[in-house]
Enzyme design. Structure first.
Site, PDB file in Angstrom:
ATOM      1  N   TRP A 323       4.772  -0.607   0.974  1.00 41.14           N
ATOM      2  CA  TRP A 323       3.509   0.086   1.239  1.00 41.14           C
ATOM      3  C   TRP A 323       3.597   0.875   2.544  1.00 41.14           C
ATOM      4  CZ3 TRP A 323       0.070  -0.367   5.371  1.00 41.14           C
ATOM      5  CH2 TRP A 323      -1.181   0.234   5.196  1.00 41.14           C
ATOM      6  N   HIS A 324       4.351   0.326   3.499  1.00 40.37           N
ATOM      7  CA  HIS A 324       4.464   0.989   4.794  1.00 40.37           C
ATOM      8  C   HIS A 324       5.268   2.281   4.717  1.00 40.37           C
ATOM      9  CE1 HIS A 324       2.975  -2.808   6.416  1.00 40.37           C
ATOM     10  NE2 HIS A 324       2.681  -2.135   7.503  1.00 40.37           N
ATOM     11  N   GLY A 325       6.189   2.353   3.803  1.00 36.52           N
ATOM     12  CA  GLY A 325       6.974   3.578   3.715  1.00 36.52           C
ATOM     13  C   GLY A 325       7.979   3.530   2.585  1.00 36.52           C
ATOM     14  N   PHE A 473       1.767   6.598   6.906  1.00 34.00           N
ATOM     15  CA  PHE A 473       1.346   5.766   5.798  1.00 34.00           C
ATOM     16  C   PHE A 473       0.071   6.322   5.172  1.00 34.00           C
ATOM     17  CE2 PHE A 473       4.584   3.573   7.607  1.00 34.00           C
ATOM     18  CZ  PHE A 473       4.308   3.054   8.852  1.00 34.00           C
TER      19      PHE A 473
END
Lengths: 473, 437
Positions: A323-325, A473
């Site tokens: 989700w962060h990257g 993000f």
């Protein structure tokens, strides 16, 4: 537009606050929505129409989902598909295509032709918020909003739109419709202090440390000695904490000024004694979202086998990392935390319970530091080189980055990060984050807030170095 | 009362938040602008294409950042914090030395030899200067090189420890001076002279917070420069006189220019510096040789006290051999736009002035250009030679007339020879020119 910019602080914010306070109660949400759309358009002009269309579609799907019992599940799936699909396409398509092409090349096949897709800012945050709306309605936790404009406001509310906190629908649903009881001057003043605290964290600590961190990462990592690498990753741990928690404080502060009570997102994460506790203190709203909308649907703690439990945890943390990257480094970072979470459950918490609080905090901090190497590195290979250098202990010479400003800010960061481990630190925090204050105390804090606002503004306008980490993000 | 104070506090905050924007749109408070090379972004024009590309927003943010109301105060606050708390000088190229002595980095580099251009190039330059000197000498003109003092040479003891290096012979300054001596180029080494009198001088010769020599130091240098030309040309020139000595800690002129460029909130404390009241004496009767000065910024302070008018007969100041002053005050005039040979040869004295930090580019192509032009222009020199001789004769006659005894002697000789006094004056002047040669 970032909060820590002159344009926002002295143009957007005053114009917004005056407009907001001048209109009557009936039109406040419209004013807020207009300013929020403008705020997003400023940084993502190309995506605002797509965003409005997808949100409008989702609104009507969810409304129908609430009304139509038979098609409830199908409409839930449709809504989730739209949200996850948009996130998947814009954020992860490039990653999957690139890796697929790597595999094809390895097998001597021709790569797929692909034009890279641009990433809309804040997509991870508003997508997750949109999902909470859908699921909270599906679970009958709260009725859907009646007006489309209110729904758009919930998602696009500028204080938390692009970098959180992730505000779950049921938390603010009533406030969207009527928040007059929250719009007290006590709350507004407390909101100002919180905003300025956040701004100071970002500008005076995170940005300053970030300069030194970037200098190390811009140079060949293999040439840096162990001392520099240790100091850099320690500085980064504070940069990311003060950057992200600073932004969260600003968002919560702004929300407080206009009557919204957003949840806390950080609670002194570096005083955690284990990774399990760390994730109750770090990016709390993401952790809560993952727990309620992913972990529990997967079975949570109630699964029958331990292996299934640990698998669920790994899935959750891999997805958290992802989700962060859209990079392998974030996935490895997520896995690193997932593994330690499992180890905590297996034996680690029990094993270390005998040693004192401070050693456990230090050990946990070390684990988190190693994780940050993956998080900060541009590639897996860079993170491997970094870790090799870190643990080589070849030379502990960091005089080249030990400038007075760096040392001072690092000490301040250490004090603010770890002071809550002591009773005096907790007392100080209670004083500064107190909700109830007498007028004289408000006068004192306001003077302090204005002073720091101007100091931060002087940094912003004079220094010219003001990147924001979580925009990716 | 108790309930109303919170709204008032909130209102106060809102008002303060609005002030910078109001000031930007409609300046209500006069704010001194920042010093230094400040180029503020201009307001971008709105175009749909640039909006969707994000270009407009980026430019508008820059514009707001640079032009928000009270920005100079914000910048000064930031600079003061960096300076007071973290020992950082935020102006580009400024180094904070010990005891808060401020340097421009090139002066430290010059002293350490970090900007050394090499002996070969320096010798070549000196030889070219010598060629010009000889050429001008044939026309009874003087070329003089003046090496102004450098802050690095004057205050090496206040360098930050990490910038101290062992003394080296491979510096532009040392090599130029050695070669000036070797090739007998007329020069005044003010750098050395200032260092020699540093401890005995009654007033400060080089300011703690300035790039250039102090006002007092400049006046001493001016006097020394005039003396040199007098001796070289055997003439009597106007002199600088101090009519009143004034000391103050309120620094003036360029004595605070580095600190000023740092845009700090508070004035830095200084020892008292001397700002004498001056006048040029003997301007009516003495000779004021027309003098061209090709110089870096060290000549500005001399120019501003009127030396060009009162001593050098409006010979002109070519700043870095680019802009011509005083003409450029009214309308820009550059050296490229004039007849170089004619303008140079109109003067009796040509001074090339530079501090050690500017020696790498000394003489900013002046020598190369004039030498090249003169080499192609030998025919014109004969005409100019005659014109110069006439000018010289007139000046000598003026000197004779100003000396009562001498003038009476000439009158006696004229009577004896039965020729006019004017004719006798001319004959005597020609004789004197021949004697000089």
């Amino acid at each position: 537009m970032v909060f820590s910019s002159i344009l926002f602080l002295f143009c957007f914010l005053p114009v917004f606050l005056i407009s907001y306070h001048l209109v009557n109660k009936k039109h406040k949400n419209i004013v807020l929505l207009i300013f929020s759309i403008f705020f997003y358009s400023w940084g993502g002009a190309n995506f605002i129409f797509l965003l409005l269309i997808s949100l409008t579609t989702n609104f009507f799907i969810v409304r129908e989902m609430d009304r139509n019992v038979e098609k409830r599940k199908i409409l839930l799936i449709a809504s989730l598909a739209i949200n996850v699909g948009i996130l998947g396409y814009f954020k992860y398509a490039n990653f999957f295509i690139e890796n697929f092409n790597l595999v094809l090349n390895y097998l001597n096949f021709t790569s797929l032709e692909w034009t890279k897709v641009a990433l809309p800012i804040g997509i991870s945050f508003f997508t997750f918020q949109s999902i909470t709306y859908t699921i909270d309605v599906y679970r009958n936790i709260h009725k859907p909003l009646v007006k489309l404009s209110d729904y758009l406001l919930y998602i696009l509310l500028f204080p938390q739109l692009i970098a959180g906190p992730i505000v779950r629908f049921n938390t603010v649903a009533d406030d969207i419709v009527d928040r007059e009881k929250n719009e007290t001057f006590n709350n507004k003043l407390n909101g100002i202090y919180l905003f300025v605290i956040g701004l100071s964290k970002k500008v005076l600590i995170a940005n300053v440390l970030g300069e030194y961190v970037d200098n190390t990462f811009l140079s060949p990592i293999s040439e840096a000695n162990s001392g520099v690498l240790w100091l850099t990753i320690i500085a980064y741990s504070f940069q990311i904490y003060f950057d992200f928690s600073g932004y969260s404080d600003m968002a919560i502060g702004l929300g407080r000024i206009i009557g919204f009570k957003f949840p806390e997102n950080f609670n002194n994460p570096y005083i955690s004694k284990n990774i399990t506790e760390f994730w109750r203190r770090w990016h709390i709203t993401l952790g809560d979202w993952m727990k309620d909308y992913l972990y529990i649907p997967l079975g949570g703690n109630r699964v029958k086998s331990s292996i299934r439990l640990y698998l669920n945890l790994i899935i959750v943390f891999l997805i958290s990392g992802f989700w962060h990257g859209a990079e392998w480094t974030f996935i490895i970072w997520g896995a690193w935390h997932g593994i330690f979470l499992i180890l905590d459950r297996l034996f680690l918490i029990k094993l270390l319970s005998g040693i004192g609080k401070l050693p456990r905090i230090a050990m946990n901090y070390l684990v988190v530091l190693v994780g940050w190497v993956f998080f900060r590195s541009e590639s897996l290979s860079q993170s491997v080189i970094y870790l090799k250098g870190l643990f080589s202990f070849d030379a502990m010479n960091f005089s080249e980055i030990l400038e007075p400003k760096f040392i001072f800010i690092l000490i301040v960061a250490v004090i603010f990060s770890f002071s809550a481990a002591f009773s005096w630190g907790q007392k100080l925090q209670e004083i500064f984050y107190s909700e109830k204050r007498a007028v004289k105390a408000h006068a004192f804090y306001l003077v302090l807030a204005i002073t720091f606002l101007f100091i931060c503004s002087s940094y912003i306008t004079a220094s010219g170095f003001n990147p924001f980490i979580y925009f990716r993000f | 009362m108790h309930i109303k104070n919170k709204p008032l506090l909130y209102l106060l905050f809102l008002i303060l938040l609005c002030l910078p924007l109001i000031q930007m749109i409609c300046p209500i408070v006069k704010v001194k602008p920042l010093k230094g090379a400040v180029i503020n972004a201009e307001k971008p024009s709105f175009k749909l294409k640039s909006w969707f590309s994000g270009d407009y927003q980026e430019k508008y943010e820059k514009y707001t950042n640079d032009n928000i109301g009270f920005r100079p105060w914000f910048v000064k606050l930031y600079n003061q914090i960096q300076f007071s708390m973290f020992n950082e000088a935020t102006a580009r190229g400024v180094i904070r030395g010990k005891d808060d002595y401020l340097y421009e980095i090139n002066y430290i580099k010059a002293y350490n030899g970090d900007d050394f251009i090499g002996s070969v190039e320096i010798i070549e330059n000196v030889k070219n200067i010598k060629w010009l000197q000889d050429k001008l000498s044939e026309l009874n003109k003087t070329l003089l090189v003046c090496v102004a003092p450098g802050k690095g040479s004057f205050y090496p003891e206040y360098f930050p420890d990490n910038m101290k290096k062992p003394l080296s012979d491979s510096t532009n300054y040392k090599q130029y001076i050695d070669n000036f001596k070797k090739y007998q180029v007329n020069h005044i080494d003010m750098n050395k002279w200032f260092s020699e009198i540093k401890d005995t001088s009654r007033y400060i010769l080089y300011p703690k917070y300035g790039i250039h020599w102090s006002y007092y130091g400049m006046l001493l240098a001016t006097d020394s420069l005039i003396n040199y030309i007098e001796v070289n040309r055997n003439i009597l020139m106007p002199h600088l006189e101090f009519t009143k000595m004034r000391s103050t800690s309120k620094l003036k002129y360029t004595d605070y220019d580095i600190a000023e460029g740092m845009n700090l909130l508070f004035q830095m404390k200084s020892e008292p510096m001397c700002y004498p009241e001056i006048k040029f004496t003997g301007t009516e009767h003495s000779i004021k040789p027309k003098t061209l000065v090709v110089s870096d910024s060290f000549y500005w302070s001399m120019f501003n006290i009127g030396i060009g008018k009162d001593v050098f007969s409006y010979g002109g100041f070519w700043f870095y051999n680019k802009q011509i002053y005083p003409e450029s005050f009214n309308s820009p005039l550059s050296v490229d736009e004039i007849d170089l040979v004619q303008k140079v040869l109109e003067n009796e004295v040509v001074i090339l002035m530079s501090t050690e930090a500017n020696l790498p580019k000394f003489s900013w192509e002046f020598i190369e250009n004039i030498n090249h032009a003169l080499s192609n222009n030998d025919n014109n020199l004969n005409v100019i030679n005659t014109q110069n001789q006439e000018l010289q004769i007139r000046q000598i006659i003026k000197s004779i007339k100003s000396n009562k005894e001498w003038y009476n002697t000439v009158k006696q000789k004229a009577k004896t020879k039965d020729i006019s006094v004017d004719s006798m004056l001319v004959l005597d002047a020609i004789w004197m020119i021949k004697q000089e040669k």
